[in-house]
Design a protein around this motif. Structure first.
Motif, PDB file in Angstrom:
ATOM      1  N   GLU A   1     -14.256 -44.336  39.339  1.00  0.00           N
ATOM      2  CA  GLU A   1     -14.325 -44.689  40.794  1.00  0.00           C
ATOM      3  C   GLU A   1     -15.244 -45.613  40.971  1.00  0.00           C
ATOM      4  O   GLU A   1     -16.686 -45.642  40.556  1.00  0.00           O
ATOM      5  CB  GLU A   1     -14.882 -43.188  40.411  1.00  0.00           C
ATOM      6  N   MET A   2     -15.182 -46.131  41.966  1.00  0.00           N
ATOM      7  CA  MET A   2     -15.860 -46.894  43.068  1.00  0.00           C
ATOM      8  C   MET A   2     -16.873 -46.125  44.544  1.00  0.00           C
ATOM      9  O   MET A   2     -15.356 -45.075  44.647  1.00  0.00           O
ATOM     10  CB  MET A   2     -15.519 -48.300  43.488  1.00  0.00           C
ATOM     11  N   LEU A   3     -17.275 -46.069  44.633  1.00  0.00           N
ATOM     12  CA  LEU A   3     -18.280 -45.899  46.464  1.00  0.00           C
ATOM     13  C   LEU A   3     -17.704 -46.537  47.051  1.00  0.00           C
ATOM     14  O   LEU A   3     -17.388 -47.945  47.103  1.00  0.00           O
ATOM     15  CB  LEU A   3     -19.269 -45.639  46.008  1.00  0.00           C
ATOM     16  N   VAL A   4     -16.552 -46.329  47.611  1.00  0.00           N
ATOM     17  CA  VAL A   4     -16.113 -47.293  49.080  1.00  0.00           C
ATOM     18  C   VAL A   4     -16.939 -46.921  50.227  1.00  0.00           C
ATOM     19  O   VAL A   4     -16.906 -48.278  50.836  1.00  0.00           O
ATOM     20  CB  VAL A   4     -14.758 -46.335  49.879  1.00  0.00           C
ATOM     21  N   CYS A   5     -17.439 -45.848  50.612  1.00  0.00           N
ATOM     22  CA  CYS A   5     -18.613 -45.875  52.063  1.00  0.00           C
ATOM     23  C   CYS A   5     -19.012 -44.301  51.806  1.00  0.00           C
ATOM     24  O   CYS A   5     -18.522 -43.314  51.059  1.00  0.00           O
ATOM     25  CB  CYS A   5     -18.132 -45.599  52.886  1.00  0.00           C
ATOM     26  N   GLY A   6     -20.233 -44.392  52.652  1.00  0.00           N
ATOM     27  CA  GLY A   6     -20.398 -43.091  52.979  1.00  0.00           C
ATOM     28  C   GLY A   6     -20.608 -42.422  54.454  1.00  0.00           C
ATOM     29  O   GLY A   6     -19.805 -43.800  55.143  1.00  0.00           O
ATOM     30  N   MET A   7     -20.657 -41.537  55.019  1.00  0.00           N
ATOM     31  CA  MET A   7     -20.526 -40.971  56.280  1.00  0.00           C
ATOM     32  C   MET A   7     -21.617 -39.523  56.567  1.00  0.00           C
ATOM     33  O   MET A   7     -21.265 -38.040  55.515  1.00  0.00           O
ATOM     34  CB  MET A   7     -18.786 -40.470  56.758  1.00  0.00           C
ATOM     35  N   ALA A   8     -22.224 -39.885  57.755  1.00  0.00           N
ATOM     36  CA  ALA A   8     -22.350 -39.301  58.588  1.00  0.00           C
ATOM     37  C   ALA A   8     -21.890 -37.042  58.918  1.00  0.00           C
ATOM     38  O   ALA A   8     -21.556 -38.148  59.936  1.00  0.00           O
ATOM     39  CB  ALA A   8     -23.902 -39.171  58.402  1.00  0.00           C
ATOM     40  N   LEU A   9     -22.431 -36.356  59.134  1.00  0.00           N
ATOM     41  CA  LEU A   9     -21.479 -35.830  59.584  1.00  0.00           C
ATOM     42  C   LEU A   9     -22.000 -34.462  60.903  1.00  0.00           C
ATOM     43  O   LEU A   9     -23.004 -34.298  59.575  1.00  0.00           O
ATOM     44  CB  LEU A   9     -19.798 -35.571  59.454  1.00  0.00           C
ATOM     45  N   GLY A  10     -22.411 -34.130  62.097  1.00  0.00           N
ATOM     46  CA  GLY A  10     -22.518 -33.651  62.446  1.00  0.00           C
ATOM     47  C   GLY A  10     -22.486 -33.236  63.578  1.00  0.00           C
ATOM     48  O   GLY A  10     -21.714 -33.803  64.671  1.00  0.00           O
ATOM     49  N   TYR A  11     -23.452 -33.134  64.648  1.00  0.00           N
ATOM     50  CA  TYR A  11     -23.663 -33.113  66.375  1.00  0.00           C
ATOM     51  C   TYR A  11     -25.033 -33.481  66.484  1.00  0.00           C
ATOM     52  O   TYR A  11     -25.415 -33.843  65.916  1.00  0.00           O
ATOM     53  CB  TYR A  11     -23.865 -31.330  65.996  1.00  0.00           C
ATOM     54  N   ALA A  12     -23.930 -34.583  67.590  1.00  0.00           N
ATOM     55  CA  ALA A  12     -25.466 -35.271  67.708  1.00  0.00           C
ATOM     56  C   ALA A  12     -26.441 -35.032  69.158  1.00  0.00           C
ATOM     57  O   ALA A  12     -26.077 -33.074  69.681  1.00  0.00           O
ATOM     58  CB  ALA A  12     -24.970 -36.242  68.274  1.00  0.00           C
ATOM     59  N   ASP A  13     -27.181 -35.575  68.237  1.00  0.00           N
ATOM     60  CA  ASP A  13     -28.859 -35.038  69.570  1.00  0.00           C
ATOM     61  C   ASP A  13     -28.414 -35.804  70.770  1.00  0.00           C
ATOM     62  O   ASP A  13     -28.380 -36.982  70.839  1.00  0.00           O
ATOM     63  CB  ASP A  13     -30.224 -35.710  68.803  1.00  0.00           C
ATOM     64  N   PRO A  14     -27.606 -35.351  71.515  1.00  0.00           N
ATOM     65  CA  PRO A  14     -28.315 -35.462  72.889  1.00  0.00           C
ATOM     66  C   PRO A  14     -29.140 -36.368  73.531  1.00  0.00           C
ATOM     67  O   PRO A  14     -29.179 -37.085  74.932  1.00  0.00           O
ATOM     68  CB  PRO A  14     -27.019 -34.622  73.936  1.00  0.00           C
ATOM     69  N   ASN A  15     -30.541 -35.956  73.173  1.00  0.00           N
ATOM     70  CA  ASN A  15     -32.194 -36.298  74.003  1.00  0.00           C
ATOM     71  C   ASN A  15     -32.465 -37.171  73.361  1.00  0.00           C
ATOM     72  O   ASN A  15     -33.261 -38.190  73.816  1.00  0.00           O
ATOM     73  CB  ASN A  15     -32.817 -35.049  73.573  1.00  0.00           C
ATOM     74  N   ASP A  16     -31.972 -38.012  71.220  1.00  0.00           N
ATOM     75  CA  ASP A  16     -32.446 -39.251  71.918  1.00  0.00           C
ATOM     76  C   ASP A  16     -31.704 -40.505  72.210  1.00  0.00           C
ATOM     77  O   ASP A  16     -30.497 -40.091  71.568  1.00  0.00           O
ATOM     78  CB  ASP A  16     -31.456 -39.335  70.089  1.00  0.00           C
ATOM     79  N   ARG A  17     -32.860 -41.176  72.042  1.00  0.00           N
ATOM     80  CA  ARG A  17     -32.117 -42.664  73.101  1.00  0.00           C
ATOM     81  C   ARG A  17     -31.478 -43.155  72.286  1.00  0.00           C
ATOM     82  O   ARG A  17     -30.756 -43.755  73.060  1.00  0.00           O
ATOM     83  CB  ARG A  17     -33.762 -43.181  73.744  1.00  0.00           C
ATOM     84  N   VAL A  18     -31.627 -42.718  70.491  1.00  0.00           N
ATOM     85  CA  VAL A  18     -30.326 -44.029  70.030  1.00  0.00           C
ATOM     86  C   VAL A  18     -28.779 -43.462  70.510  1.00  0.00           C
ATOM     87  O   VAL A  18     -28.512 -44.744  69.657  1.00  0.00           O
ATOM     88  CB  VAL A  18     -30.984 -43.460  68.412  1.00  0.00           C
ATOM     89  N   ASN A  19     -29.167 -42.354  70.766  1.00  0.00           N
ATOM     90  CA  ASN A  19     -27.489 -42.321  71.156  1.00  0.00           C
ATOM     91  C   ASN A  19     -27.005 -42.193  72.501  1.00  0.00           C
ATOM     92  O   ASN A  19     -26.088 -42.543  72.352  1.00  0.00           O
ATOM     93  CB  ASN A  19     -27.209 -41.325  70.433  1.00  0.00           C
ATOM     94  N   GLY A  20     -27.852 -43.542  72.964  1.00  0.00           N
ATOM     95  CA  GLY A  20     -27.162 -43.976  74.003  1.00  0.00           C
ATOM     96  C   GLY A  20     -27.077 -45.666  73.618  1.00  0.00           C
ATOM     97  O   GLY A  20     -26.333 -45.720  74.759  1.00  0.00           O
TER      98      GLY A  20
END
Length: 240
Positions: free
Chosen positions: A205-224
């Protein structure tokens, strides 16, 4: 689940909203994601198309101690790589995600993306400490409680990466229907030598990619931060 080609999608607006609201979230809440929900998303993604129905994807779901252990290992390697750049020969991607030589318009879009994000976060050009810390946020899964690692049998051809893209997109769009967000991450690829043994992947097997999964923090500016998109007119040619 009906697979009748005559089946209609009644609420087309919700499908459009799921697609349009998908984004790469870079700050998550610690709230856990139920296993049943993750299984449901993967079950939907299993309907993704693949050449001659090869279904080349293999998924590893990391939560709790397995997630935290991988984060610790890769962050340590990332720090070591900064201290000793010669380690780049050890931590190398198995396939070329990006081109060896950048040309316009792709390099222009890449630069706009990077400096727009850094500008939002107050990271100035040349601030290597902050750049390193922000890049390492990838390896902390942006604090998401779930990390997904995707692998592919090395025997498969490049076309399977096309299949994989459709599989990944299905997960990301389906996640929106459950109030979840994602961030697909090629950043993990260079650390495959650490990741593959940790997740128990086979030698084939080779690694294709990763992925983060969860609930977004609506108060963090980076998500703007929302990346721009080219117009349909700019990338489409109509032939009649």
């Amino acid at each position: 689940m009906s697979q009748n080609p005559a089946t209609s999608v009644i609420d087309a607006a919700s499908v459009d909203a799921a697609i349009n609201s998908r984004m790469s979230v870079r700050a998550f809440l610690p709230d856990p994601v139920p296993r049943a929900t993750i299984e449901h998303l993967l079950r939907l993604a299993a309907r993704s198309p693949s050449g001659t129905n090869t279904q080349p994807w293999k998924v590893y779901v990391l939560q709790g101690a397995s997630r935290d252990g991988l984060v610790e290992k890769v962050c340590a390697a990332h720090d070591a790589l900064r201290a000793d750049p010669s380690l780049a020969a050890v931590y190398k991607e198995e396939y070329d995600y990006y081109p060896e030589k950048w040309v316009s318009p792709y390099i222009d879009r890449r630069r706009e993306n990077g400096w727009s994000l850094y500008g939002l976060l107050g990271i100035t050009k040349g601030d290597k400490d902050k750049m390193h810390a922000q890049h390492q946020r990838n390896f902390r899964l942006f604090d998401a409680p779930v990390g997904l690692m995707f692998t592919l049998d090395r025997i498969m051809g490049r076309g399977s990466l096309v299949d994989y893209g459709m599989f990944l997109q299905t997960i990301m769009v389906a996640a929106r229907g459950h109030g979840l967000h994602t961030c697909p991450q090629a950043a993990w690829n260079g650390f495959a030598k650490i990741i593959l043994p940790h997740i128990g992947a086979g030698e084939n097997e080779m690694l294709v990619c990763g992925m983060a999964l969860g609930y977004a923090d609506p108060n963090d500016r980076v998500n703007g931060f929302h990346t721009p998109r080219e117009t349909v007119e700019s990338f489409t040619r109509w032939l009649e």
